[in-house]
Motif scaffolding. Structure first.
Motif, PDB file in Angstrom:
ATOM      1  N   ALA A 235       1.011  -0.681   0.233  1.00 48.08           N
ATOM      2  CA  ALA A 235      -0.010   0.140  -0.203  1.00 48.08           C
ATOM      3  C   ALA A 235       0.698   1.128   0.192  1.00 48.08           C
ATOM      4  O   ALA A 235       1.636   1.115   0.707  1.00 48.08           O
ATOM      5  CB  ALA A 235      -0.985  -0.076   1.111  1.00 48.08           C
ATOM      6  N   GLY A 236       0.532   2.372  -0.528  1.00 47.09           N
ATOM      7  CA  GLY A 236       0.510   3.347  -0.236  1.00 47.09           C
ATOM      8  C   GLY A 236      -0.079   4.181  -0.285  1.00 47.09           C
ATOM      9  O   GLY A 236      -1.163   4.269   0.448  1.00 47.09           O
ATOM     10  N   GLU A 237      -0.191   5.816  -0.946  1.00 48.61           N
ATOM     11  CA  GLU A 237      -1.397   6.723  -0.789  1.00 48.61           C
ATOM     12  C   GLU A 237      -2.093   6.407  -2.393  1.00 48.61           C
ATOM     13  O   GLU A 237      -1.092   6.447  -3.196  1.00 48.61           O
ATOM     14  CB  GLU A 237      -0.769   8.296  -0.665  1.00 48.61           C
ATOM     15  CG  GLU A 237      -0.298   8.189   1.238  1.00 48.61           C
ATOM     16  CD  GLU A 237       0.203   9.239   1.383  1.00 48.61           C
ATOM     17  OE1 GLU A 237      -0.202  10.411   0.751  1.00 48.61           O
ATOM     18  OE2 GLU A 237       0.491   9.578   2.491  1.00 48.61           O
ATOM     19  N   PRO A 238      -3.111   7.103  -2.378  1.00 48.69           N
ATOM     20  CA  PRO A 238      -3.433   6.709  -3.985  1.00 48.69           C
ATOM     21  C   PRO A 238      -3.603   7.711  -4.959  1.00 48.69           C
ATOM     22  O   PRO A 238      -3.456   7.421  -6.139  1.00 48.69           O
ATOM     23  CB  PRO A 238      -5.529   7.130  -3.649  1.00 48.69           C
ATOM     24  CG  PRO A 238      -5.498   7.622  -2.224  1.00 48.69           C
ATOM     25  CD  PRO A 238      -4.246   7.165  -1.429  1.00 48.69           C
ATOM     26  N   THR A 239      -2.580   8.787  -4.072  1.00 49.00           N
ATOM     27  CA  THR A 239      -2.826   9.355  -5.109  1.00 49.00           C
ATOM     28  C   THR A 239      -1.088   9.590  -5.475  1.00 49.00           C
ATOM     29  O   THR A 239       0.310  10.795  -6.662  1.00 49.00           O
ATOM     30  CB  THR A 239      -2.047  10.957  -4.304  1.00 49.00           C
ATOM     31  OG1 THR A 239      -1.459  10.992  -2.946  1.00 49.00           O
ATOM     32  CG2 THR A 239      -3.504  11.604  -3.764  1.00 49.00           C
ATOM     33  N   LEU A 240      -0.299   8.399  -5.590  1.00 49.32           N
ATOM     34  CA  LEU A 240       1.577   8.533  -5.419  1.00 49.32           C
ATOM     35  C   LEU A 240       1.471   6.656  -6.404  1.00 49.32           C
ATOM     36  O   LEU A 240       1.071   6.341  -6.554  1.00 49.32           O
ATOM     37  CB  LEU A 240       2.150   8.289  -4.347  1.00 49.32           C
ATOM     38  CG  LEU A 240       2.158   9.474  -3.416  1.00 49.32           C
ATOM     39  CD1 LEU A 240       2.861   9.379  -2.247  1.00 49.32           C
ATOM     40  CD2 LEU A 240       2.410  11.435  -3.961  1.00 49.32           C
TER      41      LEU A 240
END
Length: 800
Positions: free
Chosen positions: A310-315
Motif C-alpha cells: 500500500a501507499g497513498e492513492p495519489t502516488l
C-alpha cells in the motif's frame, strides 16, 4: 487476544467488458479480489503506472481531487474566501523547479516516465467520467463541481508530507521567553542529551515578538479541509476575535493530536526467532482515521516489476509491502529540517532585510487566486534567502521566514519508494533509501536469504552552532552547513539480538556526531519496549503472534502507576471499589475491561493535575501536553521532579476519585457496567468529511460506527487519547518471507471511497476486531479469490 481472519471464498470471477482507454500501449489485465485490491498485470512499465493511476481515480476520485486542489492552491475556488489563506500558504511554500524531469528522475531512473504515465492514467479516468457527470461520486454532486486534470507537479507536491517541528520551535521560543530554558527542559523531554550538557535553548531574538500569529499561513495549508454549512470560523476575513480564538484553539488541538498520535510501529525478526526459520516483518502506520482511508492497496506486475502493498492513492508505486526479493516497512524518524528565522527589516523599505551587515532585497512573486463567489485575489509572496516570509511586523520592523528543507529538490514524500520497489537485496534496498529525503523514516527490511536491516532516512540539515530548537536571527550567524548524507544516519544489519524494532522512539546513540541535524523530541518508549519484551522471549514467532502483537493493548505506564495506588485506601466508597478493580488488573486496556476504563480516566486526570501544577497559566497554550516520562519520573521520585513538595499519594487518590466521578456521570452509577469499549466510552465513529452537507439518509450511508475499541496512545495498538479513536493503524501488514502468499493485511474501512461500492465499508468490521485478510501474491492464488476480471485495452477514443 482474539484474532479474526476473513473467510477466504474460492470465487468464480465475473468478467467485465473490455474497457477501451486512450493512452495505453498494450492491453492490461486487472484482477480485483474479493477485498477490493487491484492486481494489475501490464506488459510494459508505462502501462503499469498508467493503469495504477486510472484505477486509483476510479476508486478514490474525490480524494484525488482534494489532493489536486490542495497541491495547486485552488481550494478557495471550490469553497470560497474562508479558504484563501490556505491557498496563499500553499503557493508560498510551493516547490518550484525549472527542471521538472530532473526532479522526477531523482525518485527513480525512470521517474519522469513513471509519474507522467500515472498522471495520464488519472486524467484518462477524469476525462471519461466527466463525459457522464451523472456517474460522478456524490461529493461532486453535493458541491456542484467536477474533477480537474492532473499534472506531474501535483504528484510532487509537499503539502501532505509529515514535515517537521516549526510549530514546536516557535512554541519553545515562546516558552523560553515566558518560563525560562531550565523550566522548559524540566517539562519537555529533550533526548538523547549530549554527554556534556542539555541542549542549548538560548534565545537570540526578541521573545515578545514571538507571541504573534507568525505561522498562520503555514498552519492554514497544512490543515485538513472541512466542509460545513454553518462553520464561519474557518475564514481569513473574520473580524470576530472570539471566533478567531476559537478557531486557533481548534488548530492548536489538531496539530497537537498530529504530533502526539501520528506515528507507526515496525519490526523485523531473523530466521532464528521465527517458527518458519525465515525472517519476518510487521508494519502498522498510525495516521488519522478517516473515510476513505489514507492507504490504498495495489499489486503492480510488469516486466521488471512485481510488488504488492500500500501507499497513498495519489502516488505511483508502493510505500510499504514486498516484492519477489524482500519486504519493507516504515515508521517516522525525527529529522529537523525546518527553522524559523527572524529579520530586522529596513524602516525605509520593508522589502529589505539585514543580512551580514547589509540590506538585502526580498524576492517577490505575484499570484492570482480564484475565489468562489467573488473576484480573484492577487497576492504578493515574499522570500528571503532562507525561505518564505510568513509574517511581517511593520511596527517593530521585523520579518519572519521559514527555512524548509523539504522545499529542496528530491523531497516529495514517499515517492522514492519507487526505487525500493525494485530492490533485490538488502544492499540494493539500502542504496534505494539514500534517495528518500522526506519524511524522516525508519526503513526496515527482511528477505528470504536471511537478512534483516534498518536504515534511518531523511533530510537532516547540519547546524554547527545551534540546536534548531528555537527561532534564530536571519542575519547570517545561524546557517546550515549542507545536509547529512543519509548513509551516515543510524542503521544496522543482522543484529545479534535477532530483531529490530522501531516505534518513533529514540534510537540515536548519545555520541551521535551530528546531534543538531536530527530531532530532540521523540515518541515515548512504551510501544517499542512492549514490542521488544514480546520479541525477546525464547519462543519462535508466527504470523498469528505478529498479529496479536499489532493488536496488543498492554499499557506499560500502568505498570509504574498502578502499584503506587495498590497500597492506598480511600474513605470514598466508589474510589475504594475502583482500587479493588485496579489491584486485580493485568494492565491490558481491553474493550471488555472495567479496570481499563478506570485506569485511563485516572491517568488522564493525573496528566491534567501535573500540568496544572507545573505549567504557568500563560504558558499552557504553548505546551499542551507533558511527556509520559515526566509524569512517571514524578510518580517515582516526586521530590526530584517539582520545584515544591507535593503529597504524591493524596494527589494520586484525588485523580482516581476524579476518574470515578467522571465515569459515573458518563456511564451511570453501576461500576460493573463501566467496560472500557463502548459507545459512551472508548469507541470509533468514522464521519465522512461531507457529512454535514447531506441529508440524514445519506449520512447513515457514508458514516460508520460506533464500534467498541480498546487501547490508548501508549499501547502498541495505538487508539489515540480521546474517547473516539481519531488516530491509529488503518493499514497493517505482516509478512513471513518463507512464502509471500502467507502475507496478511488490512485497510479500514475499505478500498473504495464510493458508498455505492461494497468495498466502501467491507473491511471496517474486520478491522474493528483487529482482523486481517490474506494478501495473495501468486497469480494462481489471486485467481481463486478474484471477484472481477477486466481488460483495459488501448484505443483512439475513450468511452464509458
Amino acid at each position: 487476544m482474539r484474532l479474526l481472519f476473513v473467510l477466504v471464498l474460492l470465487t468464480t470471477a465475473s468478467y467485465a467488458q473490455p474497457l477501451t482507454v486512450k493512452g495505453l500501449n498494450q492491453p492490461v489485465e486487472v484482477l480485483r479480489d474479493q477485498w477490493g485490491v487491484n492486481h494489475i498485470y501490464a506488459k510494459n512499465e508505462h502501462d503499469l503506472f498508467f493503469a495504477q493511476g486510472y484505477l486509483a481515480a476510479q476508486d478514490r476520485l474525490f480524494q484525488l481531487e482534494l489532493w489536486r486542489r490542495q497541491a495547486t492552491g485552488t481550494v478557495a475556488e471550490l469553497l470560497g474566501p474562508q479558504e484563501l489563506k490556505r491557498d496563499i500558504g500553499t503557493r508560498l511554500f510551493k516547490f518550484r523547479t525549472t527542471n521538472l524531469d530532473a526532479e522526477l528522475n531523482h525518485y527513480h531512473p525512470h521517474g519522469s516516465l513513471i509519474v507522467r504515465a500515472f498522471v495520464a492514467g488519472i486524467n484518462a479516468y477524469v476525462t471519461q467520467i466527466n463525459q457522464t457527470p451523472e456517474k460522478l461520486p456524490f461529493e461532486f454532486k453535493t458541491l456542484n463541481t467536477r474533477p480537474g486534470l492532473w499534472t506531474p507537479e501535483v504528484v510532487i507536491s509537499r503539502h501532505q508530507g509529515l514535515l517537521s517541528n516549526i510549530r514546536d520551535e516557535l512554541n519553545y521560543g515562546r516558552l523560553v521567553h515566558l518560563i525560562g530554558a531550565d523550566s522548559l527542559r524540566m517539562l519537555q523531554w529533550f533526548h538523547p542529551k549530549t554527554k556534556a550538557n542539555d541542549p542549548d535553548l538560548t534565545l537570540h531574538v526578541d521573545g515578545k515578538g514571538l507571541m504573534q500569529p507568525i505561522l498562520e499561513l503555514y498552519e492554514a495549508f497544512r490543515l485538513p479541509i472541512r466542509f460545513s454549512k454553518s462553520d464561519k470560523s474557518m475564514g481569513v476575513t473574520m473580524e470576530d476575535e472570539a471566533l478567531r480564538q476559537q478557531r486557533q484553539q481548534e488548530i492548536d488541538a489538531w496539530f497537537e493530536a498530529e504530533k502526539q498520535f501520528v506515528g507507526s510501529n515496525n519490526w523485523v525478526v531473523s530466521g532464528s526467532k521465527s517458527a518458519s526459520g525465515y525472517p519476518m516483518l510487521a508494519n502498522d502506520p498510525h495516521r488519522a482515521q478517516s473515510v476513505p482511508s489514507l492507504r490504498y492497496w495495489a499489486h503492480l506486475n510488469a516486466p521488471g516489476w512485481n510488488v504488492i502493498g500500500a501507499g497513498e492513492p495519489t502516488l505511483p508505486g508502493i510505500s510499504i509491502g514486498h516484492n519477489d526479493y524482500g519486504a519493507w516497512g516504515l515508521t517516522i524518524f525525527d529529522t529537523d529540517n525546518e527553522d524559523l528565522y527572524v529579520y530586522e527589516t529596513n524602516p525605509a523599505n520593508p522589502n529589505q532585510y539585514r543580512y551580514k551587515g547589509r540590506w538585502e532585497p526580498m524576492r517577490t512573486l505575484r499570484e492570482t487566486i480564484p475565489v468562489k463567489g467573488q473576484s480573484a485575489q492577487t497576492v504578493t509572496l515574499k522570500y528571503t534567502r532562507h525561505g518564505p516570509v510568513v509574517f511581517e511586523d511593520g511596527k517593530a520592523h521585523r520579518a519572519y521566514a521559514v527555512r524548509a528543507g523539504w522545499r529542496e529538490p528530491g523531497c516529495s514524500p514517499y515517492l522514492a519508494s519507487l526505487r525500493m520497489n525494485q530492490a533485490r537485496s538488502w544492499a540494493e534496498f539500502r542504496q534505494a533509501c539514500l534517495a528518500s529525503r522526506v519524511p524522516g523514516e525508519n526503513m526496515v527490511w527482511a528477505d528470504p536469504k536471511g537478512n534483516i536491516g534498518w536504515q534511518a532516512v531523511g533530510l537532516a540539515p547540519v547546524r554547527k552552532n545551534w540546536t534548531g530548537l528555537v527561532p534564530v536571527p536571519g542575519d547570517g550567524r545561524f546557517e546550515w552547513s549542507g545536509y547529512l548524507p543519509i548513509a551516515q544516519l543510524p542503521h544496522s544489519e543482522n543484529p545479534a539480538s535477532g530483531y529490530i524494532v522501531t516505534a518513533n522512539n529514540n534510537l540515536t546513540p548519545v555520541d551521535f556526531l551530528h546531534r543538531n541535524a536530527i530531532g530532540w523530541v521523540w515518541a515515548g518508549p512504551s510501544r517499542a519496549q512492549r514490542i521488544e519484551e514480546v520479541l525477546a522471549d525464547s519462543r519462535r514467532k508466527t504470523l498469528p503472534d505478529f498479529m496479536r502483537l499489532q493488536a496488543d493493548y498492554v499499557a506499560l505506564p500502568a505498570r509504574t502507576l498502578v502499584p503506587l495506588l495498590e497500597p492506598l485506601a480511600s474513605e470514598d466508597v466508589p474510589t475504594e471499589q475502583a482500587l479493588a478493580y485496579l489491584r486485580k488488573w493485568n494492565y491490558e486496556l481491553a474493550p471488555s475491561s472495567v479496570a481499563a476504563a478506570i485506569y485511563v480516566g485516572f491517568e488522564t486526570a493525573l496528566r491534567r493535575a501535573f500540568a496544572d501544577l507545573t505549567i504557568p497559566a500563560d504558558a499552557r497554550p504553548y505546551l499542551r501536553s507533558i511527556p509520559t516520562k515526566r509524569i512517571l519520573d514524578w510518580a517515582v521520585s516526586p521530590q526530584l521532579a517539582l520545584n515544591r513538595p507535593i503529597g504524591r499519594d493524596s494527589l494520586l487518590l484525588a485523580c482516581l476519585t476524579q476518574s470515578v466521578q467522571e465515569l459515573s456521570g458518563r456511564l451511570g452509577p453501576d461500576m460493573e457496567t463501566w467496560v472500557y469499549g463502548q459507545r459512551r466510552n472508548k469507541h470509533i465513529t468514522l464521519t465522512n468529511a461531507l457529512s454535514e452537507l447531506v441529508g440524514e439518509e445519506q449520512r447513515r450511508r457514508i458514516n460508520l460506527g460506533p464500534v467498541a475499541r480498546g487501547g490508548y496512545s501508549e499501547t502498541v495498538n495505538v487508539t489515540g487519547g480521546g474517547l473516539n479513536q481519531e488516530h491509529g493503524a488503518t493499514f497493517r501488514i505482516v509478512v513471513d518471507t518463507e512464502d509471500w502468499d502467507r502475507t496478511m493485511g488490512i485497510n479500514s474501512p475499505g478500498q473504495s471511497a464510493n458508498p455505492d461500492s461494497p468495498h466502501y465499508r467491507d473491511l471496517f468490521p474486520l478491522w474493528a476486531e483487529n482482523g486481517y485478510f490474506p494478501v495473495f501474491f501468486s497469480k494462481k492464488k489471486i485467481e481463486q479469490v478474484t471477484e472481477l476480471k477486466q481488460v483495459l485495452r488501448p484505443g483512439a477514443t475513450i468511452r464509458p
